[in-house]
Enzyme design. Sequence first.
Site, PDB file in Angstrom:
ATOM      1  N   ILE A 149      33.291  11.987 -20.748  1.00  0.00           N
ATOM      2  CA  ILE A 149      33.168  11.156 -21.946  1.00  0.00           C
ATOM      3  C   ILE A 149      31.891  11.513 -22.699  1.00  0.00           C
ATOM      4  O   ILE A 149      31.895  11.627 -23.936  1.00  0.00           O
ATOM      5  CB  ILE A 149      33.188   9.666 -21.577  1.00  0.00           C
ATOM      6  CG1 ILE A 149      34.567   9.270 -21.043  1.00  0.00           C
ATOM      7  CG2 ILE A 149      32.833   8.800 -22.789  1.00  0.00           C
ATOM      8  CD1 ILE A 149      34.660   7.855 -20.524  1.00  0.00           C
ATOM      9  N   ASP A 168      21.515  14.152 -16.231  1.00  0.00           N
ATOM     10  CA  ASP A 168      22.471  13.792 -15.190  1.00  0.00           C
ATOM     11  C   ASP A 168      22.165  14.649 -13.967  1.00  0.00           C
ATOM     12  O   ASP A 168      22.374  15.864 -13.998  1.00  0.00           O
ATOM     13  CB  ASP A 168      23.903  14.031 -15.666  1.00  0.00           C
ATOM     14  CG  ASP A 168      24.937  13.472 -14.697  1.00  0.00           C
ATOM     15  OD1 ASP A 168      24.654  13.411 -13.485  1.00  0.00           O
ATOM     16  OD2 ASP A 168      26.036  13.103 -15.156  1.00  0.00           O
ATOM     17  N   ALA A 224      29.644   1.883 -20.774  1.00  0.00           N
ATOM     18  CA  ALA A 224      29.871   2.408 -19.422  1.00  0.00           C
ATOM     19  C   ALA A 224      30.263   1.270 -18.494  1.00  0.00           C
ATOM     20  O   ALA A 224      31.445   0.948 -18.362  1.00  0.00           O
ATOM     21  CB  ALA A 224      28.621   3.131 -18.928  1.00  0.00           C
ATOM     22  N   ASP A 249      29.593  -3.103 -24.776  1.00  0.00           N
ATOM     23  CA  ASP A 249      31.023  -3.265 -24.565  1.00  0.00           C
ATOM     24  C   ASP A 249      31.336  -3.725 -23.147  1.00  0.00           C
ATOM     25  O   ASP A 249      32.448  -4.159 -22.870  1.00  0.00           O
ATOM     26  CB  ASP A 249      31.734  -1.930 -24.848  1.00  0.00           C
ATOM     27  CG  ASP A 249      33.245  -2.040 -24.741  1.00  0.00           C
ATOM     28  OD1 ASP A 249      33.814  -2.923 -25.412  1.00  0.00           O
ATOM     29  OD2 ASP A 249      33.855  -1.262 -23.982  1.00  0.00           O
ATOM     30  N   GLU A 254      32.153 -10.774 -16.870  1.00  0.00           N
ATOM     31  CA  GLU A 254      33.208 -10.688 -17.868  1.00  0.00           C
ATOM     32  C   GLU A 254      34.334 -11.641 -17.498  1.00  0.00           C
ATOM     33  O   GLU A 254      34.827 -11.570 -16.371  1.00  0.00           O
ATOM     34  CB  GLU A 254      33.741  -9.253 -17.957  1.00  0.00           C
ATOM     35  CG  GLU A 254      32.688  -8.242 -18.392  1.00  0.00           C
ATOM     36  CD  GLU A 254      33.211  -6.816 -18.473  1.00  0.00           C
ATOM     37  OE1 GLU A 254      34.412  -6.600 -18.189  1.00  0.00           O
ATOM     38  OE2 GLU A 254      32.431  -5.909 -18.815  1.00  0.00           O
ATOM     39  N   HIS A 273      34.886  -5.173 -23.664  1.00  0.00           N
ATOM     40  CA  HIS A 273      35.280  -4.083 -22.764  1.00  0.00           C
ATOM     41  C   HIS A 273      36.521  -3.370 -23.301  1.00  0.00           C
ATOM     42  O   HIS A 273      37.500  -3.138 -22.581  1.00  0.00           O
ATOM     43  CB  HIS A 273      35.543  -4.616 -21.358  1.00  0.00           C
ATOM     44  CG  HIS A 273      35.305  -3.583 -20.289  1.00  0.00           C
ATOM     45  ND1 HIS A 273      34.765  -3.884 -19.064  1.00  0.00           N
ATOM     46  CD2 HIS A 273      35.531  -2.241 -20.254  1.00  0.00           C
ATOM     47  CE1 HIS A 273      34.675  -2.796 -18.325  1.00  0.00           C
ATOM     48  NE2 HIS A 273      35.138  -1.772 -19.043  1.00  0.00           N
ATOM     49  N   ILE A 274      36.455  -2.979 -24.590  1.00  0.00           N
ATOM     50  CA  ILE A 274      37.598  -2.316 -25.220  1.00  0.00           C
ATOM     51  C   ILE A 274      37.208  -0.967 -25.816  1.00  0.00           C
ATOM     52  O   ILE A 274      37.963  -0.421 -26.629  1.00  0.00           O
ATOM     53  CB  ILE A 274      38.230  -3.206 -26.321  1.00  0.00           C
ATOM     54  CG1 ILE A 274      37.181  -3.618 -27.356  1.00  0.00           C
ATOM     55  CG2 ILE A 274      38.891  -4.427 -25.699  1.00  0.00           C
ATOM     56  CD1 ILE A 274      37.763  -4.307 -28.574  1.00  0.00           C
ATOM     57  N   GLY A 276      37.427   1.858 -24.544  1.00  0.00           N
ATOM     58  CA  GLY A 276      38.460   2.831 -24.213  1.00  0.00           C
ATOM     59  C   GLY A 276      39.862   2.335 -24.481  1.00  0.00           C
ATOM     60  O   GLY A 276      40.835   2.968 -24.051  1.00  0.00           O
TER      61      GLY A 276
END
Length: 300
Positions: A149, A168, A224, A249, A254, A273-274, A276
């Site tokens: 991503i 990373d 993430a 997000d 939640e 949480h949308i 994706g």
Amino acid sequence: MILITEFMDETWVDWLRDRAEVLYEPDLPDRPEDLAEHARLAQALIVRNRTQVRGDLLYSGFSCVGRLGVGLDNIDMDGCAAHDIAVFPATGANTLSVAEYVVTTAAMLLRGAYDLRTSMEAGDWPRGVAGQGREVAGKTLGLVGFGEIARVTARLAGAMGMTCLASDPYAEEFPGAMEGTEEEVLTQSDVISLHVPLTDETRGMIDARVIASMKPGAVLINAARGGVVDEAAVAAALKSGHLGGAALDTFTTEPLGQDHPFAGVPNLILTPHIGGVTVEANARVSEMTARKVAAHLGLD
């Protein structure tokens, strides 16, 4: 029986129904007793991020879990392995939707003009300093985590004229001169986007101290996992003006409920949480999950 506990593209629900008995109840995460009862009759579960596949549920007897997404922090992977339960995430199916979420919210927060509607409706015409924002081109996008991503996000951001810096410890290669240390990414970027799983290592990694080290006016985006960000610290930094904006997000809890720090916080985008979840991504995720589950059960 295939038990689907959260929303799924109806075309692929029907596709599964043509091959097996299907129980589709997208509100089951809110009914844990019913979830446990139905799971005892299931050969497979299909879940998103709200269904907790752990504890006593692992003794239900299903043989696989299809995950409508890529995050696995709601699934006890060690427990599934111990019970010989296969887990199938929809890897790659929602990559583009999350990447688009990051670059579009970054552009909105940098520009700032999209918060002016209330002033305009009140009769003001804020074309002066109050209405000025910042361009995306020439800014540095810092990517904390450099999986698929993040790589697509970097490609889209580059097309808009942004320079990308990424860190990373688990990535094997970085295109061009993008690689930096985590400290460099967090302190030198105009926009910081998080692309890490929720682990003991990443939990709470973006705290008040780290936020204070960011450039004044920096924008923070978390599409993430909830829990990697200290939400109260983000809210405080937005109120003080140290952060120029944030888009969140994913959250520690939640749904948010009433006990959250975001009321009245400026320059903040909240989404449930949308990142994706687009029409296109939902179709891809649902197809990939349905086909993997069907293949595991010998139904394809």
